[in-house]
Design an enzyme around this catalytic site. Structure first.
Site, short mmCIF file in Angstrom:
data_model
loop_
_atom_site.label_atom_id
_atom_site.label_comp_id
_atom_site.label_asym_id
_atom_site.label_seq_id
_atom_site.Cartn_x
_atom_site.Cartn_y
_atom_site.Cartn_z
N LEU A 55 0.83 -1.21 0.00
CA LEU A 55 0.00 0.00 0.00
C LEU A 55 0.87 1.26 0.00
CD1 LEU A 55 -3.00 -0.97 2.33
CD2 LEU A 55 -2.92 -0.96 -0.17
N THR A 56 1.64 1.42 -1.07
CA THR A 56 2.34 2.68 -1.30
C THR A 56 1.28 3.69 -1.74
OG1 THR A 56 2.69 2.30 -3.66
CG2 THR A 56 4.36 1.40 -2.14
N ALA A 86 5.36 -3.27 -8.00
CA ALA A 86 6.51 -2.51 -8.51
C ALA A 86 6.29 -1.03 -8.26
CB ALA A 86 6.67 -2.75 -10.03
N THR A 114 7.54 -5.21 -18.60
CA THR A 114 7.09 -4.10 -19.45
C THR A 114 7.84 -4.11 -20.79
OG1 THR A 114 7.18 -1.69 -19.66
CG2 THR A 114 8.77 -2.67 -18.18
N ASP A 115 7.23 -3.49 -21.80
CA ASP A 115 7.93 -3.32 -23.09
C ASP A 115 9.06 -2.30 -22.97
OD1 ASP A 115 6.39 -1.00 -22.86
OD2 ASP A 115 5.39 -1.20 -24.79
N GLU A 116 9.07 -1.52 -21.88
CA GLU A 116 10.06 -0.44 -21.78
C GLU A 116 11.48 -0.98 -21.63
OE1 GLU A 116 8.90 3.01 -19.52
OE2 GLU A 116 6.78 2.54 -19.76
N TYR A 130 13.38 3.43 -14.13
CA TYR A 130 12.27 2.47 -14.04
C TYR A 130 12.53 1.26 -14.92
CZ TYR A 130 7.85 0.29 -15.36
OH TYR A 130 6.87 -0.64 -15.65
N LYS A 174 13.27 -2.74 -13.97
CA LYS A 174 12.43 -3.85 -14.45
C LYS A 174 13.30 -4.85 -15.24
CE LYS A 174 8.49 -4.36 -14.22
NZ LYS A 174 7.62 -5.00 -13.19
N LEU A 210 -0.64 9.12 -18.03
CA LEU A 210 -1.19 10.03 -19.04
C LEU A 210 -2.72 10.05 -19.12
CD1 LEU A 210 -0.48 11.98 -21.47
CD2 LEU A 210 -0.89 9.99 -22.92
P1 NAD Z 1 0.79 0.55 -9.87
O1 NAD Z 1 1.87 1.52 -9.57
O2 NAD Z 1 -0.59 1.04 -10.17
O3 NAD Z 1 0.64 -0.49 -8.66
C1 NAD Z 1 1.75 -1.05 -8.02
C2 NAD Z 1 1.26 -1.74 -6.76
O4 NAD Z 1 2.40 -2.35 -6.12
C3 NAD Z 1 0.64 -0.78 -5.74
O5 NAD Z 1 -0.54 -1.33 -5.20
C4 NAD Z 1 1.73 -0.67 -4.66
O6 NAD Z 1 1.18 -0.43 -3.35
C5 NAD Z 1 2.38 -2.04 -4.74
N1 NAD Z 1 3.77 -2.02 -4.25
C6 NAD Z 1 4.74 -1.12 -4.55
N2 NAD Z 1 5.86 -1.43 -3.88
C7 NAD Z 1 5.60 -2.55 -3.16
C8 NAD Z 1 6.37 -3.35 -2.27
N3 NAD Z 1 7.64 -3.06 -1.98
N4 NAD Z 1 5.79 -4.44 -1.71
C9 NAD Z 1 4.49 -4.75 -1.98
N5 NAD Z 1 3.71 -4.01 -2.80
C10 NAD Z 1 4.27 -2.93 -3.38
O7 NAD Z 1 1.35 -0.35 -11.08
P2 NAD Z 1 0.56 -0.99 -12.29
O8 NAD Z 1 0.41 0.02 -13.35
O9 NAD Z 1 -0.60 -1.73 -11.79
O10 NAD Z 1 1.66 -2.03 -12.81
C11 NAD Z 1 1.69 -3.38 -12.36
C12 NAD Z 1 2.88 -4.09 -12.99
O11 NAD Z 1 2.77 -4.04 -14.41
C13 NAD Z 1 4.23 -3.46 -12.64
O12 NAD Z 1 5.15 -4.50 -12.42
C14 NAD Z 1 4.58 -2.65 -13.87
O13 NAD Z 1 5.99 -2.56 -14.03
C15 NAD Z 1 3.95 -3.49 -14.96
N6 NAD Z 1 3.56 -2.73 -16.15
C16 NAD Z 1 2.63 -1.72 -16.08
C17 NAD Z 1 2.25 -1.04 -17.23
C18 NAD Z 1 1.20 0.04 -17.21
O14 NAD Z 1 0.89 0.59 -18.26
N7 NAD Z 1 0.60 0.37 -16.08
C19 NAD Z 1 2.84 -1.34 -18.46
C20 NAD Z 1 3.81 -2.34 -18.49
C21 NAD Z 1 4.14 -3.03 -17.35
P1 TYD Z 2 2.99 7.52 -18.83
O1 TYD Z 2 1.53 7.33 -18.66
O2 TYD Z 2 3.78 8.10 -17.71
O3 TYD Z 2 3.58 6.07 -19.26
P2 TYD Z 2 5.07 5.70 -19.81
O4 TYD Z 2 6.01 6.80 -19.56
O5 TYD Z 2 5.38 4.49 -18.96
O6 TYD Z 2 4.88 5.37 -21.26
O7 TYD Z 2 3.24 8.40 -20.11
C1 TYD Z 2 2.73 8.03 -21.38
C2 TYD Z 2 3.20 9.06 -22.39
O8 TYD Z 2 2.59 10.32 -22.07
C3 TYD Z 2 4.70 9.29 -22.33
O9 TYD Z 2 5.19 9.49 -23.65
C4 TYD Z 2 4.84 10.56 -21.52
C5 TYD Z 2 3.59 11.33 -21.84
N1 TYD Z 2 3.08 12.21 -20.76
C6 TYD Z 2 2.78 13.55 -21.04
O10 TYD Z 2 2.93 14.03 -22.18
N2 TYD Z 2 2.32 14.33 -20.02
C7 TYD Z 2 2.16 13.87 -18.76
O11 TYD Z 2 1.77 14.65 -17.86
C8 TYD Z 2 2.44 12.49 -18.48
C9 TYD Z 2 2.28 11.89 -17.10
C10 TYD Z 2 2.90 11.69 -19.53
#
Ligand code: NAD
Ligand code: TYD
Length: 355
Positions: free
Chosen positions: A36-37, A84, A135-137, A161, A165, A201
């Protein structure tokens, strides 16, 4: 009855996955391990709160003793690892937490899983799975004419980040190669949908548009992301968990490459239709701000392996998924109010001081 241990199940994708799984598998149980960050919100889990099928534990994945106890008590058949630090801009401002959770935390979870798995009988050990959500990143940034990332694209992470990963991916791979732990790794593109924390975004733009605030587009707005509806991502993870080949990696993408400016324009147009302003368009709130340092230009996923081997394809188009998402935010102002706490307001003030 199956038991899954899910990490990060109070975050965006994790909470969607938990809700989805419990809706579909009535006999199953999920042990939800989340620190729960700022990004974790129990309100996202309100629909399953209090049900015996959902066991929530506020635990840091860096806490080995707590992980050992949870695994020994609940004896899961699989670990699905979402937890994460996930926001690129925060990793630029303060990378330490990313190394701690994404690298040390994944290592600690792998060690706990390895010890638990080593004590299972042969049949249970054979069926056990550790699914790592990446992630694809990790593949870096594409040029305009490059082919999309495949599973064999070399790693080239560019932000703290994505580097953290990538490090966790290498650890997961090594635990399979060295110890035989039955791992699966998925690489997804940018997700969007309900319960998405409004620092990213799409939810950032929706919530700021509705609040009458500037919509901060980084740089020229022409960076490209490949958008994946979170429900489609959950289906893909369930598919890989059920039928993925152990030790393999699978790319998950939506076949939806869009520039950021296209995304923001579409969001404004949807809001103009669904919640029109007294006068003018939400587009008038768009403002260009200083670019993110090291901003990756383009991500795109080739998800044909998952389609070919396991028959998965996304169900949503960008238009249907985005419409559902905007409608969800319009219908859930209480969730937004709840998660935009003091910490969120401090981040917004620091990150968007000039917007
Ligand atoms: P998020 O940031 O919304 O959620 C992360 C969760 O992990 C939160 O509930 C946080 O409390 C918990 N957490 C953080 N640190 C922790 C710790 N030390 N111990 C236990 N819990 C912890 O992330 P998300 O967007 O749901 O992403 C989930 C996963 O998918 C991540 O591994 C992320 O790298 C991956 N991912 C996300 C996206 C995306 O677009 N959101 C894209 C590619 C990959
Ligand atoms: P984001 O949602 O942070 O995902 P990621 O960086 O992991 O792809 O950002 C998506 C895209 O939107 C990225 O190219 C950065 C851009 N962006 C903005 O232009 N303005 C913003 O305020 C944010 C948060 C992201």
């Amino acid at each position: 009855m199956a038991t899954l241990l899910v990490t990060g199940g109070a975050g965006f994708i994790g909470s969607n996955f938990v809700l989805d799984w419990l809706r579909r598998h009535h006999g199953d149980r999920i042990v939800n391990v989340d620190k729960l960050t700022y990004a974790g919100n129990r309100r996202s889990l309100a629909a399953v709160e209090g049900q015996p099928r959902h066991v929530f534990s506020q635990t840091d994945i860096c806490d080995r003793a707590a992980l050992d106890a949870l695994l020994a008590t609940h004896r899961p058949q699989a670990v699905v690892h979402f937890a994460a630090e996930s926001h690129v801009d925060r990793s630029i401002a303060d990378p330490g937490a990313f190394i701690q959770t994404n690298v040390v935390g994944t290592f600690t979870l792998l060690e706990a899983a390895r010890a638990y798995w080593g004590r299972l009988n042969a049949a249970d050990a054979d069926h056990f799975r550790f699914l790592h959500v990446s992630t694809d990143e990790v593949f870096g940034s594409l040029g305009a004419d490059d082919p999309p990332f495949s599973e064999s694209t070399p790693y080239q992470p560019n932000s703290p980040y994505s580097a953290s990963k990538a490090a966790s991916d290498h650890l997961v791979r090594s635990y399979h190669h060295t110890y035989g732990l039955p791992v699966l790794t998925t690489h997804c593109s940018n997700n969007y949908g309900p319960y998405h924390f409004p620092e990213k975004l799409i939810p950032l733009m929706i919530t700021r548009a509705l609040a009458g605030k500037p919509l901060p587009v980084y740089g020229d707005g022409l960076n490209v992301r490949d958008w994946l509806y979170v429900g489609d991502h959950c289906t893909a993870i369930r598919t890989v968990l059920a039928r993925g080949r152990v030790g393999e990696t699978y790319n998950i993408g939506g076949w939806n490459e869009k520039s950021n400016l296209d995304v923001v324009h579409t969001l404004c147009d949807l809001l103009d239709a669904l919640r029109p302003k007294a006068s003018g368009s939400y587009r008038q709130q768009i403002t260009f701000v200083t670019d993110r340092p090291g901003h990756d230009r383009r991500y795109a996923i080739d998800a044909r392996k998952l389609e070919r081997e396991l028959g998965w394809r996304p169900a949503e188009t960008f238009e249907t998924g985005l419409r559902k998402t905007v409608q969800w935010y319009l219908d859930n102002p209480g969730w937004v109010k709840d998660v935009t706490s003091g910490e969120y307001r401090n981040w917004m003030a620091r990150q968007y001081a000039a917007a």
